[in-house]
Design a protein around this motif. Sequence first.
Motif, PDB file in Angstrom:
ATOM      1  N   LYS A   1       0.833  -1.211   0.000  1.00 20.30           N
ATOM      2  CA  LYS A   1       0.000   0.000   0.000  1.00 20.30           C
ATOM      3  C   LYS A   1       0.863   1.254   0.000  1.00 20.30           C
ATOM      4  CE  LYS A   1      -3.719   2.549   2.171  1.00 20.30           C
ATOM      5  NZ  LYS A   1      -4.133   3.020   0.816  1.00 20.30           N
TER       6      LYS A   1
ATOM      7  N   ASP B   1       0.447   3.764  -3.070  1.00 28.57           N
ATOM      8  CA  ASP B   1       0.009   5.137  -2.806  1.00 28.57           C
ATOM      9  C   ASP B   1       0.995   6.152  -3.375  1.00 28.57           C
ATOM     10  OD1 ASP B   1      -2.172   4.154  -1.545  1.00 28.57           O
ATOM     11  OD2 ASP B   1      -1.601   4.741   0.485  1.00 28.57           O
TER      12      ASP B   1
ATOM     13  N   VAL C   1      -1.810   8.967  -4.120  1.00 34.79           N
ATOM     14  CA  VAL C   1      -2.890   9.042  -3.122  1.00 34.79           C
ATOM     15  C   VAL C   1      -2.319   8.712  -1.743  1.00 34.79           C
ATOM     16  CG1 VAL C   1      -4.676   8.418  -4.785  1.00 34.79           C
ATOM     17  CG2 VAL C   1      -3.542   6.621  -3.473  1.00 34.79           C
ATOM     18  N   SER C   2      -3.046   9.104  -0.707  1.00 33.90           N
ATOM     19  CA  SER C   2      -2.550   8.846   0.653  1.00 33.90           C
ATOM     20  C   SER C   2      -3.676   8.515   1.627  1.00 33.90           C
ATOM     21  CB  SER C   2      -1.781  10.068   1.163  1.00 33.90           C
ATOM     22  OG  SER C   2      -2.612  11.226   1.140  1.00 33.90           O
TER      23      SER C   2
END
Length: 314
Positions: A78, A82, A87-88
Motif C-alpha cells: 500500500k 500510494d 494518493v494517501s
Amino acid sequence: MTNHTRWADFILVGLFGQSQHPALLCVVIFLVFLMALSGNALLVLLIHSNTPLHTPMYFFISQLSLMDMMYISITVPKVLLDQVLGVSTISVPECGLQMFLYLTLGGSEYFLLAAMAYDRYVAICHPLHYPVLINRKVCLLLASGCWFLGSVDGFMLTPVTMTFPFCRSREIQHFFCEVPAVMKLSCSDTSLYETLMYLCCVLMLLIPVTVISGSYSCILLTIHRMNSAEGRRKALATCSSHMMVVTLFYGAAVYTYMLPSSYHTPQKDMVVSVFYTILTPVLNPLIYSFRNKDVTAALRKMLSVGPVFQEMGK
C-alpha cells in the motif's frame, strides 16, 4: 451534525513526505520488499523440500518466515502503491483490517520466538527426551497456540481503538495504521485505554520474555558444562542466531508500546516501525541461512539440480 466524522477516510502521511528523494526511496523499499519475500519464500521452500530440515527447529523457522512474508505484505504494497498513484488515503475499514492483521502477526511472532527458545532448551538441555517432548504433535500445538494468542491481541485492541471518536485532524503521522498513531487523533480521553493497552503489551511481552530468558539461562549453563568444544560451538551458533532475531524484534516492540509518550516523536516512531516491519523480515532469512550449515547445504543441493537436469537433457 456531529463534531467528528467517524467514517471519513484517514490520511497516511507516509514515509516519503520528509524525503528529499522520494522516487529513490520508493525504489529502495520495493527492492527490500522483493528481497524479504524471495528470501523467506526460499527458506520455506528449502525447509519443506529437504528431508534433513524436517525437524522441529526448522518447522518453527518456516512458521517465522511465513509470518514475516505476511507481516511485510500488510504495509509495504500500500505504501508503494500510494506513492505511485499519488494518493494517501485509507478508509476506516481498511485501517481496522490493517491494524488487526499487524497486531495478530506481531503478537504471534512474539510467542513463536518463545516457542523457538523452548525448542532449543529441550534440544540442548534434554537431548535424550527431545524426540518425545518436541514431537510433530507438540510442534503443531505450539504453532497453533502462537497464532491463536496473536489473534487475541488483534481482537482485543482493534475494535476498541477503531470505535473511538476522531474529531481532530484525519492525518495519521505514520505510513500505516499503528495503534499509538491512530489514538492520537481521538478527541476523547484515552488515558484509561492507553493504560490497559500498556498492561496488555507488558503481558504479551512478559510471558515470551520469561520463557526466552529462562530457556537461555539453562542453555548457557549447559553449554558451560559441555566437555566437547565442537558441541559448545554448535550450540552457541544455533542460539546466537535466535537471540539476534529476538533482540531486533523485542527491542522495537518495547520502544513502540512500553516507553512513555514523551520519548516518542512521529519521525522516531516511523524509523522504528520501518525497522521492525520492513527490515526485520529481510534480516531473518539472512540470519538463519548464512549462519546455518544445514540451510546452506540444502541451498547448494537445490542449485546443483539445474546442471543435473541440463546433463540429462543432452
